[in-house]
Motif scaffolding. Sequence first.
Motif, PDB file in Angstrom:
ATOM      1  N   HIS A 425      -4.783 -13.624  -3.112  1.00  0.00           N
ATOM      2  CA  HIS A 425      -4.706 -13.816  -1.666  1.00  0.00           C
ATOM      3  C   HIS A 425      -4.084 -15.169  -1.353  1.00  0.00           C
ATOM      4  O   HIS A 425      -4.173 -16.116  -2.153  1.00  0.00           O
ATOM      5  CB  HIS A 425      -6.105 -13.746  -1.046  1.00  0.00           C
ATOM      6  CG  HIS A 425      -6.716 -12.376  -1.071  1.00  0.00           C
ATOM      7  ND1 HIS A 425      -6.369 -11.400  -0.165  1.00  0.00           N
ATOM      8  CD2 HIS A 425      -7.636 -11.815  -1.889  1.00  0.00           C
ATOM      9  CE1 HIS A 425      -7.072 -10.301  -0.416  1.00  0.00           C
ATOM     10  NE2 HIS A 425      -7.843 -10.526  -1.461  1.00  0.00           N
ATOM     11  N   ARG A 426      -3.481 -15.285  -0.176  1.00  0.00           N
ATOM     12  CA  ARG A 426      -2.920 -16.563   0.249  1.00  0.00           C
ATOM     13  C   ARG A 426      -4.023 -17.501   0.732  1.00  0.00           C
ATOM     14  O   ARG A 426      -3.873 -18.713   0.643  1.00  0.00           O
ATOM     15  CB  ARG A 426      -1.906 -16.336   1.385  1.00  0.00           C
ATOM     16  CG  ARG A 426      -0.826 -15.307   1.115  1.00  0.00           C
ATOM     17  CD  ARG A 426       0.238 -15.810   0.172  1.00  0.00           C
ATOM     18  NE  ARG A 426      -0.212 -15.880  -1.204  1.00  0.00           N
ATOM     19  CZ  ARG A 426      -0.350 -14.833  -2.002  1.00  0.00           C
ATOM     20  NH1 ARG A 426      -0.080 -13.612  -1.566  1.00  0.00           N
ATOM     21  NH2 ARG A 426      -0.767 -14.968  -3.251  1.00  0.00           N
ATOM     22  N   THR A 427      -5.082 -16.968   1.282  1.00  0.00           N
ATOM     23  CA  THR A 427      -6.223 -17.764   1.729  1.00  0.00           C
ATOM     24  C   THR A 427      -7.484 -17.244   1.056  1.00  0.00           C
ATOM     25  O   THR A 427      -7.452 -16.277   0.300  1.00  0.00           O
ATOM     26  CB  THR A 427      -6.366 -17.706   3.263  1.00  0.00           C
ATOM     27  OG1 THR A 427      -6.514 -16.325   3.658  1.00  0.00           O
ATOM     28  CG2 THR A 427      -5.151 -18.295   3.952  1.00  0.00           C
ATOM     29  N   ASP A 428      -8.600 -17.884   1.333  1.00  0.00           N
ATOM     30  CA  ASP A 428      -9.861 -17.504   0.691  1.00  0.00           C
ATOM     31  C   ASP A 428     -10.265 -16.092   1.093  1.00  0.00           C
ATOM     32  O   ASP A 428     -10.151 -15.697   2.269  1.00  0.00           O
ATOM     33  CB  ASP A 428     -10.984 -18.462   1.091  1.00  0.00           C
ATOM     34  CG  ASP A 428     -10.690 -19.890   0.654  1.00  0.00           C
ATOM     35  OD1 ASP A 428      -9.744 -20.060  -0.132  1.00  0.00           O
ATOM     36  OD2 ASP A 428     -11.391 -20.808   1.094  1.00  0.00           O
ATOM     37  N   ALA A 662     -25.743 -16.629  -3.047  1.00  0.00           N
ATOM     38  CA  ALA A 662     -24.553 -17.440  -3.282  1.00  0.00           C
ATOM     39  C   ALA A 662     -24.564 -18.598  -2.297  1.00  0.00           C
ATOM     40  O   ALA A 662     -24.910 -18.418  -1.122  1.00  0.00           O
ATOM     41  CB  ALA A 662     -23.283 -16.608  -3.104  1.00  0.00           C
ATOM     42  N   GLY A 663     -24.214 -19.792  -2.776  1.00  0.00           N
ATOM     43  CA  GLY A 663     -24.287 -20.970  -1.930  1.00  0.00           C
ATOM     44  C   GLY A 663     -23.032 -21.810  -1.977  1.00  0.00           C
ATOM     45  O   GLY A 663     -22.133 -21.608  -2.790  1.00  0.00           O
ATOM     46  N   LYS A 664     -22.992 -22.793  -1.098  1.00  0.00           N
ATOM     47  CA  LYS A 664     -21.882 -23.731  -1.070  1.00  0.00           C
ATOM     48  C   LYS A 664     -21.955 -24.736  -2.211  1.00  0.00           C
ATOM     49  O   LYS A 664     -21.047 -25.554  -2.355  1.00  0.00           O
ATOM     50  CB  LYS A 664     -21.862 -24.476   0.267  1.00  0.00           C
ATOM     51  CG  LYS A 664     -21.255 -23.681   1.408  1.00  0.00           C
ATOM     52  CD  LYS A 664     -21.101 -24.561   2.628  1.00  0.00           C
ATOM     53  CE  LYS A 664     -20.384 -23.828   3.753  1.00  0.00           C
ATOM     54  NZ  LYS A 664     -20.214 -24.685   4.937  1.00  0.00           N
ATOM     55  N   ASP A 665     -23.016 -24.700  -3.003  1.00  0.00           N
ATOM     56  CA  ASP A 665     -23.129 -25.598  -4.154  1.00  0.00           C
ATOM     57  C   ASP A 665     -22.452 -25.036  -5.391  1.00  0.00           C
ATOM     58  O   ASP A 665     -22.730 -25.479  -6.510  1.00  0.00           O
ATOM     59  CB  ASP A 665     -24.601 -25.888  -4.450  1.00  0.00           C
ATOM     60  CG  ASP A 665     -25.395 -24.622  -4.749  1.00  0.00           C
ATOM     61  OD1 ASP A 665     -24.834 -23.519  -4.613  1.00  0.00           O
ATOM     62  OD2 ASP A 665     -26.573 -24.752  -5.115  1.00  0.00           O
ATOM     63  N   LYS A 666     -21.577 -24.023  -5.228  1.00  0.00           N
ATOM     64  CA  LYS A 666     -20.753 -23.424  -6.285  1.00  0.00           C
ATOM     65  C   LYS A 666     -21.555 -22.534  -7.231  1.00  0.00           C
ATOM     66  O   LYS A 666     -21.033 -22.127  -8.264  1.00  0.00           O
ATOM     67  CB  LYS A 666     -20.034 -24.499  -7.106  1.00  0.00           C
ATOM     68  CG  LYS A 666     -19.376 -25.595  -6.302  1.00  0.00           C
ATOM     69  CD  LYS A 666     -18.860 -26.691  -7.210  1.00  0.00           C
ATOM     70  CE  LYS A 666     -18.437 -27.902  -6.401  1.00  0.00           C
ATOM     71  NZ  LYS A 666     -18.003 -29.006  -7.266  1.00  0.00           N
ATOM     72  N   LYS A 667     -22.788 -22.203  -6.899  1.00  0.00           N
ATOM     73  CA  LYS A 667     -23.629 -21.463  -7.825  1.00  0.00           C
ATOM     74  C   LYS A 667     -24.050 -20.121  -7.241  1.00  0.00           C
ATOM     75  O   LYS A 667     -24.134 -19.944  -6.023  1.00  0.00           O
ATOM     76  CB  LYS A 667     -24.880 -22.276  -8.188  1.00  0.00           C
ATOM     77  CG  LYS A 667     -24.582 -23.572  -8.928  1.00  0.00           C
ATOM     78  CD  LYS A 667     -25.850 -24.350  -9.199  1.00  0.00           C
ATOM     79  CE  LYS A 667     -25.542 -25.671  -9.904  1.00  0.00           C
ATOM     80  NZ  LYS A 667     -26.755 -26.470 -10.122  1.00  0.00           N
ATOM     81  N   VAL A 689     -18.945 -20.907  -2.822  1.00  0.00           N
ATOM     82  CA  VAL A 689     -18.945 -19.456  -2.981  1.00  0.00           C
ATOM     83  C   VAL A 689     -19.191 -18.844  -1.605  1.00  0.00           C
ATOM     84  O   VAL A 689     -20.213 -19.109  -0.967  1.00  0.00           O
ATOM     85  CB  VAL A 689     -20.033 -18.992  -3.982  1.00  0.00           C
ATOM     86  CG1 VAL A 689     -19.953 -17.489  -4.187  1.00  0.00           C
ATOM     87  CG2 VAL A 689     -19.864 -19.714  -5.316  1.00  0.00           C
ATOM     88  N   TRP A 690     -18.240 -18.017  -1.156  1.00  0.00           N
ATOM     89  CA  TRP A 690     -18.339 -17.462   0.195  1.00  0.00           C
ATOM     90  C   TRP A 690     -19.155 -16.170   0.230  1.00  0.00           C
ATOM     91  O   TRP A 690     -19.961 -15.974   1.143  1.00  0.00           O
ATOM     92  CB  TRP A 690     -16.945 -17.185   0.751  1.00  0.00           C
ATOM     93  CG  TRP A 690     -16.077 -18.379   0.919  1.00  0.00           C
ATOM     94  CD1 TRP A 690     -14.824 -18.559   0.413  1.00  0.00           C
ATOM     95  CD2 TRP A 690     -16.378 -19.576   1.656  1.00  0.00           C
ATOM     96  NE1 TRP A 690     -14.317 -19.777   0.785  1.00  0.00           N
ATOM     97  CE2 TRP A 690     -15.251 -20.426   1.552  1.00  0.00           C
ATOM     98  CE3 TRP A 690     -17.488 -20.010   2.381  1.00  0.00           C
ATOM     99  CZ2 TRP A 690     -15.208 -21.683   2.148  1.00  0.00           C
ATOM    100  CZ3 TRP A 690     -17.443 -21.258   2.970  1.00  0.00           C
ATOM    101  CH2 TRP A 690     -16.317 -22.076   2.856  1.00  0.00           C
ATOM    102  N   SER A 705     -14.660 -17.307  -3.941  1.00  0.00           N
ATOM    103  CA  SER A 705     -14.909 -18.723  -3.750  1.00  0.00           C
ATOM    104  C   SER A 705     -13.738 -19.384  -3.056  1.00  0.00           C
ATOM    105  O   SER A 705     -12.651 -18.817  -2.915  1.00  0.00           O
ATOM    106  CB  SER A 705     -15.178 -19.398  -5.104  1.00  0.00           C
ATOM    107  OG  SER A 705     -15.198 -20.803  -4.987  1.00  0.00           O
ATOM    108  N   HIS A 706     -13.964 -20.633  -2.652  1.00  0.00           N
ATOM    109  CA  HIS A 706     -12.925 -21.445  -2.024  1.00  0.00           C
ATOM    110  C   HIS A 706     -11.853 -21.868  -3.018  1.00  0.00           C
ATOM    111  O   HIS A 706     -10.777 -22.344  -2.615  1.00  0.00           O
ATOM    112  CB  HIS A 706     -13.562 -22.678  -1.384  1.00  0.00           C
ATOM    113  CG  HIS A 706     -12.627 -23.513  -0.584  1.00  0.00           C
ATOM    114  ND1 HIS A 706     -11.749 -22.987   0.337  1.00  0.00           N
ATOM    115  CD2 HIS A 706     -12.408 -24.858  -0.568  1.00  0.00           C
ATOM    116  CE1 HIS A 706     -11.042 -23.969   0.897  1.00  0.00           C
ATOM    117  NE2 HIS A 706     -11.412 -25.105   0.351  1.00  0.00           N
TER     118      HIS A 706
END
Length: 956
Positions: A425-428, A662-667, A689-690, A705-706
Amino acid sequence: MGLTKQYLRYAASAVFGVIGSQKANIAFVTMRGGERGRFVAVAACEHVFIWDMRKAEKVLILKGNKHEVTYLCPSPDGVHVAVGYEDGAIRIFSLLNGESNVSFNGHKSAVTVIRYDTLGSRLVTGSRDTDVIVWDVINECGLYRLKGHKDAVTQALFLKDKNLLVTSSKDSFVKWWDLDTQHCFKTMLGHRSEVWGMALLNQESRLITGSADSELRAWDINYLQEVSTEEPYRPRPVQLGPGLPDGPAPGGEGRKQHLHPTDPQHWGPTRVRSHCKKAGSLLREARDRVVSMTTDAKAKILVCHGSDTVLEVFSVLPEDEVERVMAKKLKRAKKKARYVAHSRDHTVTSATQHTHAHSLTHSINQPTIILCHVYPRWVDCLMCVGGELKVAMLLQNNTVETYSLKTSDKNPTGTQTTRLTLGGHRTDARTLAFSSDNIAVLSASGDTVKVWNRSTLQVIRTMACEYALCSLFVPGDRQIILGTKSGKIQIFDLASGTLLETVDAHNGALWSLCLSPDQRGIVTGGTDKTVKFWEFELIKDKDAAQKRLTVKHMRTLQLDEDVLCVKYSPDQRLMAVSLLDCTVKVFYTDTLKFFLSLYGHKLPVLCLDISHDSALIATGSADRNVKIWGLDFGDCHRSMFAHDDSVMFLQFVPKTHLFFTAGKDKKIKQWDADKFEHIQTLEGHHREVWCLAISPNGDHIVSSSHDKSLRLWERTREPIILEEEREMEREAEFEEGMAKGDEPVVPGEIKDAEAAPAAKKTIETVKAAERVMEALELYRSESRKMEEHQIACQSAGKQLPPPKANPILVAFGNVSPSRYVLDVIKKVRSSELEVSLLVLPFPYIPDLLSLFNCYVQDGLEVELVCRCLFFLLRIHFGQISSNQMLLTVIDELRTNTISKVREIRDVLGFNSAGLQFLQREVESKEEVMFFADATGRLEEKRRKRKKRERAILTIA
């Protein structure tokens, strides 16, 4: 004793959806049997992908461990690729089989630059920790660490045929290093801000630097005569700042300081000196800073770009052509001056000065502009046969593009040749979904929706869409439905890959979409404070032959706050809605009457899910907590601190009370909702992680993920024992803390000196030192056993049975204790050997020296033993020389090592002479040239032919 609940481990299976990560550069590589300019290497999170640009497919994956790749550098022979990582490690991969056999570990933070020397035998690396390290690739060890920069190193360049190194940094300095004496002898202070790029042109007689402005500064380099290394030291006043600056110090002119006579930092005897003088500046089209700068192998082309879409390609003219052009201009100026008799002398002089002032612009042609579709992040160029320049760019939107231009043309223009877009994808990707048969995976981003085959990880369909926030497969897996940021529902047909219908559903963003358990409709929630119920319908258009799917609005539930998430209970009796006021409201589905209000979160609930038996509801919030509630009375069973940042997604594993968050802490974490226990953590993503999706059978998980990557996780048959998991986590924390401890002190080393040992203390070096100590302890115990056995035999007057052999020695094939110690030392990585020996306490050194003497006498691993011996003598010289017991051992080592090294040298010399003789014999018989580069001969012939043609044209 009751039965223990068994959990099965989820393991990483694959990484897909990412074409190239933005943190690391792009580089042309050569594969076996492939043409030049066809393959490029890019980073893909912790891996490196080799792409075939002609076929637009991956041909090789260089697999990393867990840290993100930050820099790539192919070797001069094209067989290997050096890869730098976020934790400061460097690994060298083979492009023939994709394996890594050489690894270095010396930096404390991310590697920012890697460069090979001309022969490929040495490697220089720079890092964010401001250090520059030179590595020996052949011996697989670090040579030395160069300290002097005050900020991250941005570029490092070896100079051919001169043992010099040039480095640039974000501290605005360019430093020159003498690698013979490992000190900085010159610091260039002509930049007012960070130096982001650097390149050597005109056979290393000109240096081009790029900074934070629109200028490319050019410096002429004059290499001075060698200075005798035996001249006495003369302390001289120097300007403030390390090295010998060419310009005034930042604090003002005239400030000087006298160095101490014993300070080796600035005025030691050097073998090669250079003088740099600013030759001028080149103005770029862009007005922002230089992002990256590179040249081709022969430095005939200079490519640079900033943070906009403009890529500039400069052409560097040879020196003879520049001189010819300058002579013509000077001749024309003199001829013109003869017509003005009264000002002839003044005009000729000014014309000469003007001509020399513009020599820089005449030696570098005006740039060729290539306009990119998106901002480029990294660029690499390669000169091919026939003067064709190939340029590869890694763009900021997860795309790789290649351009081609003919440098021989008068006005060359860049034409796009290939573009890699299909594989990501071009974006997340903000939403994911599994099909009902566990085979297809849906991912949707800000502009496209893709359907992937889970087993092959290939794209099945790519369709343009609006900014998608939620998605699902329609029962039957023939259509998909998206909820968009503009509040619309989009329905796509997978067979034809077309958009069937767009329905205006909400006035704001449509955050949540849920399929009803009876599979007859969907429910949506948006920022317009409404929850809407829709039913599936089949309608027939006027011109269509078949019916198509659509949705019909049935009911609307009006609420007081924005809706963030909506979910049906599996029995379709209840519906849970999370609102912006940090509460979760539960309603009856049939009458839409209010049933429960779940409050307790301090920030809005971003995600929620209901278990398969409609007994539990789990909510995840931006306050980093996960709460488990009962749906019968709305009581909170447990509140758990789940992540170090916002909880972005939550979903139950089908037919269980286990759920993933899933969290913004990459886990990604797995939890047990019955026992309120953390089961395992899935680490792999390098950004937030979105979302994630769990397959209907629970065997697969896909996450987004981002970092632009999609990751697939598989459920294995390996059981998880929670006590062992906690113990492994504690051990990992302890080992990490032990490796981050104080660095071992080298006796006699000057603190804060410019040169230092290259390697660093890691958990591997500590474990290696422990293994060596254990082997020496075993050697001591076995030696005591043999002495006691000999004493017992002498006292008994007869030969007694030997003592029982050590089981460790038996496991290694009944080797002797001394040979076991040598085997343990041989198993230590070459790059970690010095640091492992440095950690050894001195009481083990006498035994080790005695063993070294035995090894040298027997001719066992003489090179390795000499390396260890010289290092131990250097760091323990004082204690060894003052120990009377070791004098005889050292004297024997001196005699034995010299004789053995001479023997090995004689054997190598004899073998080398024999091989050269055989080469001459074969070449004379078969008239072929062995060990010669055919490409080099071809280039030499072409150069001679061009020279002859130029001479003929000049005569004509």
